[in-house]
Design a protein around this motif. Structure first.
Motif, PDB file in Angstrom:
ATOM      1  N   GLU A 108      11.882 -72.528   9.525  1.00  0.00           N
ATOM      2  CA  GLU A 108      12.428 -72.852  10.890  1.00  0.00           C
ATOM      3  C   GLU A 108      13.192 -71.696  10.865  1.00  0.00           C
ATOM      4  O   GLU A 108      14.275 -71.058  10.546  1.00  0.00           O
ATOM      5  CB  GLU A 108      13.315 -73.645  11.469  1.00  0.00           C
TER       6      GLU A 108
ATOM      7  N   ASP B 184      15.240 -61.555  20.884  1.00  0.00           N
ATOM      8  CA  ASP B 184      13.561 -61.001  21.402  1.00  0.00           C
ATOM      9  C   ASP B 184      13.288 -60.536  20.614  1.00  0.00           C
ATOM     10  O   ASP B 184      12.459 -59.996  20.355  1.00  0.00           O
ATOM     11  CB  ASP B 184      14.845 -60.512  22.536  1.00  0.00           C
TER      12      ASP B 184
ATOM     13  N   THR C 227       8.859 -72.788  29.802  1.00  0.00           N
ATOM     14  CA  THR C 227       8.570 -73.384  29.950  1.00  0.00           C
ATOM     15  C   THR C 227       8.944 -74.617  29.676  1.00  0.00           C
ATOM     16  O   THR C 227       8.557 -76.014  29.612  1.00  0.00           O
ATOM     17  CB  THR C 227       8.861 -73.355  28.097  1.00  0.00           C
TER      18      THR C 227
ATOM     19  N   ARG D 106      11.862 -62.662  18.056  1.00  0.00           N
ATOM     20  CA  ARG D 106      10.294 -63.073  18.655  1.00  0.00           C
ATOM     21  C   ARG D 106       9.373 -61.605  18.015  1.00  0.00           C
ATOM     22  O   ARG D 106       8.305 -62.048  18.072  1.00  0.00           O
ATOM     23  CB  ARG D 106      10.427 -63.232  19.571  1.00  0.00           C
TER      24      ARG D 106
ATOM     25  N   THR E  62      20.856 -63.354  23.056  1.00  0.00           N
ATOM     26  CA  THR E  62      19.057 -63.681  23.463  1.00  0.00           C
ATOM     27  C   THR E  62      18.778 -61.367  23.026  1.00  0.00           C
ATOM     28  O   THR E  62      17.536 -61.562  23.009  1.00  0.00           O
ATOM     29  CB  THR E  62      19.357 -63.272  25.229  1.00  0.00           C
TER      30      THR E  62
ATOM     31  N   GLY F  75       3.724 -67.056  18.718  1.00  0.00           N
ATOM     32  CA  GLY F  75       4.109 -68.504  19.175  1.00  0.00           C
ATOM     33  C   GLY F  75       4.398 -69.332  18.516  1.00  0.00           C
ATOM     34  O   GLY F  75       5.455 -69.846  18.759  1.00  0.00           O
ATOM     35  N   LYS F  76       4.953 -68.749  17.078  1.00  0.00           N
ATOM     36  CA  LYS F  76       6.098 -69.486  16.754  1.00  0.00           C
ATOM     37  C   LYS F  76       7.675 -69.245  17.057  1.00  0.00           C
ATOM     38  O   LYS F  76       8.223 -67.945  17.651  1.00  0.00           O
ATOM     39  CB  LYS F  76       6.328 -69.301  15.059  1.00  0.00           C
ATOM     40  N   PRO F  77       8.679 -69.589  17.514  1.00  0.00           N
ATOM     41  CA  PRO F  77       9.569 -69.919  18.754  1.00  0.00           C
ATOM     42  C   PRO F  77      10.841 -69.832  17.461  1.00  0.00           C
ATOM     43  O   PRO F  77      11.211 -69.344  16.470  1.00  0.00           O
ATOM     44  CB  PRO F  77       9.566 -71.166  18.968  1.00  0.00           C
TER      45      PRO F  77
ATOM     46  N   ARG G 111      14.215 -71.219  17.428  1.00  0.00           N
ATOM     47  CA  ARG G 111      15.227 -71.995  18.190  1.00  0.00           C
ATOM     48  C   ARG G 111      15.795 -72.385  18.150  1.00  0.00           C
ATOM     49  O   ARG G 111      17.270 -72.764  18.478  1.00  0.00           O
ATOM     50  CB  ARG G 111      14.589 -73.288  16.999  1.00  0.00           C
TER      51      ARG G 111
END
Length: 951
Positions: free
Chosen positions: A602, A649, A32, A652, A645, A659-661, A663
């Motif tokens: 969000e 993960d 990205t 996610r 992280t 597709g929705k991150p 953030r």
């Protein structure tokens, strides 16, 4: 870029450095990021030649640590590419890095030096220890293209500053015509090999007629002030040499319609002469850049950047982390509110060297001792003061004020008597008694007073014998307030009070100018509102009918009820099947999926095991015995990457819609992550939030209870939560459970008389577990919405905070140039500047009055703001509850796009008698207040057009 010899007809200047500095290779970027950089590279490639319509503002900085954030005030920034700058990452729609390229000389430190053909070696420049090349050599154009420009082109450079074009004149013998023909061949080869290349020539006047269509600009050095390299001194240019050079520049500008740049040299410490020289050049219609001879300090050009950073000096031994120092807890917030970003520096580390006045508005020192571990600090501070750095001292000076040290600061030591008696206040400036009256303490008589002229006592004490002591004063170099007359801790409590007005003291001590202040509390005249929720207590069983988990009660009774932008997080160790509550995991994960699927939610992570004390996670020895410092997940040892992280993960892959991150990372526990944790989050592409301790209320009505915007650690900015959560209002969730309703007091006290913070509804999942706490939430939501706020996501606010840290304010002619990332869209303009004039400005949509001046609405990341006593009568945006997605103003009206999260509500000023349409349909104002017309729509986005015929 410094001169090889002082002759105005052939000055030239390779960077003054002894060796090429190699940057370490960067780690591979995530896909990205690569796509983003590719888009930026394309943008830079497509940028029009800045000189096509008007002369660009140009800066040159050849030092290793170029202040790129501030340099973006200029359209073109020439750098030494060997210092590892990344032109693709830097590139803005309004500013681009150009690479310095020596065409006629080569320094042995350059990577391509050894490959230069022996036949192309013409002479030596002994002043710089460099090789003069033969421009007439048949292979030289291809060598420049392949070995010098080509690698830079691959790195993303599209603009080049070609220097040392006439160095061949240092040779004993040369063919003038052949050398110039060789230079023309170099330029033509570059244009042929690199389509779209942009070139600035440093001199080379003789070849301009032949290649004028291939040039963007022509530069020359030393129009008024130069550098004598042989004698290592700054000099005035001889009148005859100046006249000749001025004639050459005017010919280029007037005959060939090319902008011209004059680069002059002044001692970096002489800021007044630097400014005056730039103004002389500018008055001739020539673009100026005036800096030191090595081009290693921040100069002045077409624009003058107003330093927006303050160096914050502290003793790292006084607190476990910088977050807990008095400098962060007390001084940083007023600095932020005055419009300045902060750089914190531990005095036990090597002190910054070189001139600081061009980069820093001043320095603030706060320490509780006069014997720092750094013995060189006193000398360093004196040198910086002598160089013009303004300094504000709180608490102690950090070194003994013996006669020599005191004299250098315009002070005189005073020895209190053994029995001073009861001291009294001999003089008290109105700055004192701000939140608490000063109380003289005979145990802490400050052993000094002002000496000579240039000072003003602010708080002067007298002992029983009549001796005077200056506990606080303004001085020729800034000012000081000594303990115990800075902040006092109230006996028997953890509360503190300011004795001195910190805003007024810092403004005067640092001589901060009146300027448009970047503001993160407001957008388009409305106070910001955002909501973020820490995941704690998600599995708690709510004391409600059916005993749902708190996560479900939160979703159904709050999030789905209000449908407002909300940043929601979970703790993996609480909700996952491998966490602490496996029997509830299926229900929790299903609830989280429902929540994260909502378009107004969000997604954030609140980590894996909710660390309570983050600095322990940075210390391997502490991690080996970390019981009690995070949730006790069986078999788990604290690991930073797993917390950050790893938790992202999990969310996610198992909870977020495709597709929705994810953030945002919301810090847990003490919310005091150190550099390693911040870097992991940053490298993962996460915005981060939490920390700070803003708890001002009627029972604690002090600005000492208002935290700053955040702070950087290890080069990564941590954004603090603007307001603390319900935990502090419920006595650590022991009751009263309706206590969070008192956050409304905090919102009010941070909104007036100064708007210090946005409205931030911040709480935990467990607030949905009790009816009393749910009632408090509804009361808080209702109050917040009644303020007609501008509602955003937490990520929007974080980006504004980060933009605040790097936004540039520069004087630009009769206006102010503002450049940032376009996230922060508000300036607070003090009344002293006048009334904003949107009609004479660029990318300024309007303004609204506030208690400290006007809130000015920016339409993008590059704006020019002007003021006028009587602005032109044309319509402008007064306020709106949505973001400007597009803005266009012309002679008879406006066309703009608003995009928000609620039904649109906005007001236009100066629009009486005009016709306003929304998405092409006529729009009737719901009310008019004099010059203001107020409009409301049922949807959250629209294209608005206002036409005022006949004006």
């Amino acid at each position: 870029m410094t001169s090889s010899r002082y002759d105005a007809k052939f000055l030239h200047s390779p960077p003054a450095k002894a060796a090429t500095i190699r940057a370490r290779p960067l780690p591979p970027r995530p896909p990205t990021v690569n796509r983003w950089l590719a888009a930026l590279a394309l943008l830079c490639l497509l940028l029009p030649a800045a000189g096509a319509t008007q002369a660009p503002a140009v800066a040159l900085f050849y030092g290793k640590d170029a202040p790129l954030a501030e340099l973006k005030a200029f359209d073109i920034v020439v750098v030494d590419p060997d210092h590892g700058h990344d032109p693709q990452r830097y590139c803005k729609p309004y500013s681009e890095l150009y690479a310095y390229v020596a065409v006629g000389e080569a320094h042995p430190g350059r990577g391509y030096f050894a490959a230069i053909p022996a036949a192309a070696r013409l002479a030596e420049n002994r002043d710089w220890g460099s090789l003069v090349v033969d421009l007439a050599h048949h292979g030289w154009p291809d060598f420049v293209a392949a070995n010098i420009v080509g690698p830079l082109w691959e790195r993303g450079y599209r603009g080049f500053f070609l220097d040392t074009l006439d160095s061949y004149r240092l040779a004993e013998r040369f063919d003038e015509a052949a050398q110039q023909a060789g230079l023309v061949a170099v330029i033509e080869t570059l244009h042929r090999r690199f389509p779209g290349i942009r070139l600035i020539l440093n001199r080379g006047f003789e070849v301009v007629p032949k290649v004028r269509d291939k040039l963007q600009m022509v530069a020359a050095e030393s129009l008024f002030r130069g550098w004598d390299a042989a004698n290592k001194r700054y000099v005035d240019v001889r009148a005859e040499d100046r006249d000749w050079l001025l004639g050459q520049l005017r010919a280029v500008r007037d005959q060939y319609n090319l902008p011209v740049l004059a680069i002059d040299y002044v001692d970096a410490q002489d800021r007044a002469l630097t400014r005056a020289t730039a103004e002389r050049i500018k008055a001739l219609g020539i673009v100026p850049w005036v800096a030191d001879a090595a081009l290693g300090t921040f100069g002045i050009g077409q624009r003058e950047v107003v330093p927006r950073r303050v160096l914050m000096l502290y003793d790292g031994r006084e607190a476990p982390t910088v977050d807990l120092t008095a400098l962060v807890r007390y001084a940083a917030m007023p600095i932020n509110h005055l419009g300045y970003a902060t750089d914190f520096h531990d005095l036990n580390r090597p002190l910054p060297d070189g001139p600081l006045t061009a980069r820093y508005a001043g320095a603030v020192l706060w320490t509780n001792r006069d014997a720092l571990r750094a013995p060189a600090f006193a000398g360093w501070l004196r040198r910086q003061i002598d160089a013009g750095l303004r300094v504000a001292v709180f608490g102690h000076f950090g070194f003994p004020l013996d006669a020599a040290n005191a004299r250098a600061l315009g002070l005189a030591p005073v020895t209190p008597p053994a029995a001073p008696g009861k001291p009294t206040i001999a003089h008290q400036d109105p700055l004192f008694g701000f939140e608490e009256k000063p109380r003289p303490d005979r145990r802490a008589l400050p052993p000094l007073r002002l000496a000579g002229d240039g000072g003003q006592p602010l708080l002067q004490l007298a002992d029983a014998q009549g001796a005077r002591y200056d506990a606080a004063a303004f001085t020729r170099w800034g000012g000081y307030v000594l303990d115990p007359y800075t902040v006092i801790t109230l006996p028997g409590s953890e509360q503190a009070r300011w004795i001195v007005d910190p805003f007024a003291f810092l403004q005067r001590a640092l001589a901060l100018p009146a300027m448009p202040v970047p503001d993160t509390t407001t957008e388009n005249g409305r106070r910001l509102l955002f909501i973020h929720i820490d995941g704690d207590g998600y599995p708690s069983l709510a004391e409600l009918p059916g005993t749902p988990i708190a996560g479900r009660a939160l979703l159904e009774q709050v999030i789905e009820k209000y449908k407002l932008p909300t940043t929601m997080s979970v703790i993996e160790g609480e909700v996952a099947p491998h966490g602490l509550f496996p029997k509830l995991a299926a229900e929790m994960e299903e609830t989280a999926r429902r929540t994260f699927a909502l378009p107004y939610v969000e997604i954030a992570s609140h980590t894996y095991s909710h660390p309570f004390v983050w600095f322990r996670a940075e210390r391997p020895a502490a991690r080996a015995d970390d019981a009690g410092y995070h949730l006790r997940i069986p078999g788990y040892t604290l690991d930073l990457a797993r917390e950050i992280t790893g938790s992202v993960d999990y969310i996610r892959t198992r909870l977020a819609p495709p597709g929705k991150p994810v953030r945002v990372l919301l810090w847990s526990g003490d919310a005091e992550p150190q550099a390693n944790a911040l870097r992991i989050a940053e490298d993962a592409g996460l915005l981060n939030l939490n920390g700070g301790n803003t708890v001002i209320s009627r029972s604690n009505p002090s600005l000492t209870a208002v935290s700053p915007l955040g702070l950087a650690k290890g080069g990564v900015f941590q954004t603090y939560a603007p307001v603390m959560n319900e935990n502090v209002f419920t006595n650590l969730w022991t009751g009263p459970f309706y206590g969070y309703e008192r956050v409304i007091e905090t919102f009010r006290l941070t909104g007036s008389p100064r708007r210090l913070k946005p409205i931030n509804i911040y709480y935990h999942s467990y607030s949905a577990s009790k009816q009393a706490s749910l009632n408090a939430l509804h009361k808080v939501y209702a109050w917040a919405l009644a303020q007609s706020p501008h509602v955003v996501f937490a990520s929007d606010f974080i980006r504004k905070a980060r933009d605040f840290d790097g936004i540039v304010v520069a004087r630009d002619g009769d206006g102010w140039r503002i450049r940032g990332d376009g996230e922060l869209r508000t300036l607070r303009a003090p009344a002293a500047l006048g009334r904003p004039d949107p009609g004479a400005s660029l990318a300024v949509a309007g303004h609204a009055a506030g208690s400290e001046g006007h809130y000015v609405h920016l339409a993008g990341g590059d704006a020019l703001l002007r003021f006028a006593e009587t602005p032109a009568g044309r319509p402008y945006l007064h306020d709106a509850n949505a973001r400007l997605a597009a803005w266009q103003a012309d002679g008879d009206g406006l066309r703009f796009v608003l995009q928000g999260h609620q039904p649109l509500d906005f007001a236009l000023a100066g629009s009486r008698g005009c016709v306003t349409r929304a998405d092409g349909r006529p729009l009737t104002p719901r009310r008019s207040d004099g010059d203001l017309q107020h409009f409301r729509l049922d949807h959250a986005a629209a294209t608005i057009e206002t036409r005022c015929r006949g004006r």
